[in-house]
Enzyme design. Structure first.
Site, PDB file in Angstrom:
ATOM      1  N   ARG A 173       0.820  -1.229   0.000  1.00  0.00           N
ATOM      2  CA  ARG A 173       0.000   0.000   0.000  1.00  0.00           C
ATOM      3  C   ARG A 173       0.853   1.278   0.000  1.00  0.00           C
ATOM      4  O   ARG A 173       0.511   2.272   0.633  1.00  0.00           O
ATOM      5  CB  ARG A 173      -0.974   0.007   1.202  1.00  0.00           C
ATOM      6  CG  ARG A 173      -1.943  -1.159   1.238  1.00  0.00           C
ATOM      7  CD  ARG A 173      -2.845  -1.200   0.002  1.00  0.00           C
ATOM      8  NE  ARG A 173      -3.710  -2.370   0.010  1.00  0.00           N
ATOM      9  CZ  ARG A 173      -3.456  -3.502  -0.652  1.00  0.00           C
ATOM     10  NH1 ARG A 173      -2.354  -3.613  -1.368  1.00  0.00           N
ATOM     11  NH2 ARG A 173      -4.293  -4.507  -0.614  1.00  0.00           N
ATOM     12  N   SER A 223     -11.538  -2.142   1.644  1.00  0.00           N
ATOM     13  CA  SER A 223     -10.924  -2.343   2.966  1.00  0.00           C
ATOM     14  C   SER A 223     -10.647  -0.985   3.592  1.00  0.00           C
ATOM     15  O   SER A 223      -9.980  -0.149   2.983  1.00  0.00           O
ATOM     16  CB  SER A 223      -9.603  -3.107   2.842  1.00  0.00           C
ATOM     17  OG  SER A 223      -9.861  -4.393   2.365  1.00  0.00           O
ATOM     18  N   GLU A 293      -6.656   2.767   5.426  1.00  0.00           N
ATOM     19  CA  GLU A 293      -6.230   2.534   4.041  1.00  0.00           C
ATOM     20  C   GLU A 293      -6.942   3.541   3.134  1.00  0.00           C
ATOM     21  O   GLU A 293      -6.438   3.930   2.099  1.00  0.00           O
ATOM     22  CB  GLU A 293      -6.578   1.098   3.616  1.00  0.00           C
ATOM     23  CG  GLU A 293      -6.074   0.757   2.254  1.00  0.00           C
ATOM     24  CD  GLU A 293      -6.191  -0.730   1.926  1.00  0.00           C
ATOM     25  OE1 GLU A 293      -6.728  -1.034   0.862  1.00  0.00           O
ATOM     26  OE2 GLU A 293      -5.724  -1.561   2.724  1.00  0.00           O
TER      27      GLU A 293
END
Length: 300
Positions: A173, A223, A293
C-alpha cells in the site's frame, strides 16, 4: 478576473462542473461539493495541473473514487478526475499499456481476452490504474508490483518522467509517488501467455470469493484499514466485538468487519467517527494501531 472564469477561458475544450456533489463520484456515495470538477484527457490533465500549480489553485486528483472518503464540506479548488477520457488500453504481444483512468477490471479483461495471465487478481478491484499504481493495489496474493514494467509520472516541477518498476518503489500500500507527490499518467505491464480456460476460471473464482465474503451490496471504499503486521484488521475488529457497530448511517459490515459501509445515507463525519471509534477500541483491547487505508480528502 476570478480563477474559475480564467480556467474555463483557457481550457475552453473541457467541461467544468461547478459545485458538483462528490457523492456522485465516490464508491462510498458520500462527499460534499467540489468547487470545480473536470474529467480531462491525459495531455489536458498535464496542462491543467501545471496551470493550477503555477496559479496556486488547489487541486485534487481522483480516479474511480474507490479508496477515498470526501468530507461533507466538499473540496476546494479543482477536482481533476482521470475517467473515460483518460482510459485508453493497448495490448501488444505480452505487454499492456493503460492510461491512468482505465479501470483495473477493464485492464484485467483485456489481458484475459489476449490470453495473458498475471492480472486475474485485479478483475474485482474497483479502482483505476492511476490509483492502483499509487497504492500498489493487490488482492488474493497478487499486486501491481508483480506485473508493472514502468509508469509515466508527472512530477511537481511539471516534467513527465518514465520510472522503471524498481524506481516506482512499490511496497505494501505504498509507492514513491506518495513520497514525491508524483501523478501516474500511464503504466505498462508485462504478463505471460496462459490457458484461456485457466485464466477465466481463476477470475471467476476470485469474483465469487469477493461476492461471498465482501458486502458488495452496500456503498463502501473497500478495505477501510491497512493490514497491521502479523494481524488482519477485519479479525481484530470482529474480535473486539464491533461487527455491526454503527455511527449514524455508517456501520462495520457484519459480513466482513474490515469494511465500513454506508447503510443509510451516511455522512463523511459518520464514517470518520466510526473509524476513530474502531481504531481506539482495537488499540485498547489488543494494543494494535489500525492505520486507515482509505484516503481522507477535505476537512475532518
Amino acid at each position: 478576473m476570478e480563477w474559475k472564469t480564467k480556467l474555463s477561458a483557457k481550457f475552453s475544450g473541457i467541461q467544468f462542473l461547478q459545485n458538483e456533489p462528490m457523492s456522485r463520484h465516490t464508491t462510498f456515495k458520500i462527499g460534499g461539493p467540489a468547487e470545480v470538477y473536470v474529467e480531462p484527457g491525459i495531455s489536458e490533465a498535464v496542462e491543467l495541473i501545471s496551470y493550477c500549480r503555477k496559479d496556486h489553485i488547489p487541486y485534487t486528483i481522483l480516479g474511480n473514487g474507490s479508496n477515498v472518503l470526501v468530507s461533507d464540506a466538499g473540496l476546494q479548488g479543482v477536482v481533476i478526475s482521470f475517467g473515460k477520457a483518460a482510459s485508453h488500453i493497448a495490448v501488444e504481444g505480452n505487454r499492456i499499456t493503460a492510461q491512468a483512468g482505465a479501470l483495473l477490471s477493464q485492464v484485467a479483461n483485456a489481458a484475459a481476452k489476449a490470453n495473458l495471465t498475471g492480472l486475474e487478481f485485479a478483475a474485482g478491484i474497483p479502482g483505476t490504474v492511476g490509483g492502483a499504481m499509487m497504492m500498489n493495489a493487490g488482492a488474493y496474493g497478487g499486486e501491481m508490483k508483480q506485473v508493472v514494467v514502468s509508469a509515466d509520472v508527472l512530477l511537481p516541477d511539471g516534467s513527465v518522467k518514465t520510472w522503471t518498476a524498481q524506481q516506482l518503489q512499490l511496497s505494501y500500500r505504498h509507492s514513491r509517488m506518495m513520497e514525491e507527490e508524483a501523478i501516474v499518467l500511464k503504466a505498462e505491464f508485462e504478463l505471460a501467455f496462459g490457458s484461456p480456460e485457466e485464466i477465466k476460471r481463476t477470475m471467476e473464482d476470485f469474483r465469487g470469493r469477493r461476492q461471498d465474503k465482501q458486502p458488495l451490496e452496500y456503498p463502501s471504499a473497500g478495505s477501510t484499514f491497512k493490514r497491521p503486521e502479523g494481524h488482519f484488521a477485519g479479525k481484530l475488529i470482529m474480535d473486539a466485538g464491533l461487527a455491526g457497530y454503527r455511527v449514524g448511517g455508517a456501520a462495520v459490515s457484519e459480513k466482513h468487519c474490515g469494511f465500513v459501509i454506508n447503510v443509510e445515507q451516511a455522512t463523511a463525519q459518520d464514517v470518520y467517527r466510526l473509524m476513530q471509534d474502531v481504531s481506539a477500541k482495537v488499540q485498547e483491547q489488543f494494543g494494535v494501531k489500525l492505520e486507515p487505508e482509505v484516503r481522507l480528502l477535505g476537512e475532518f
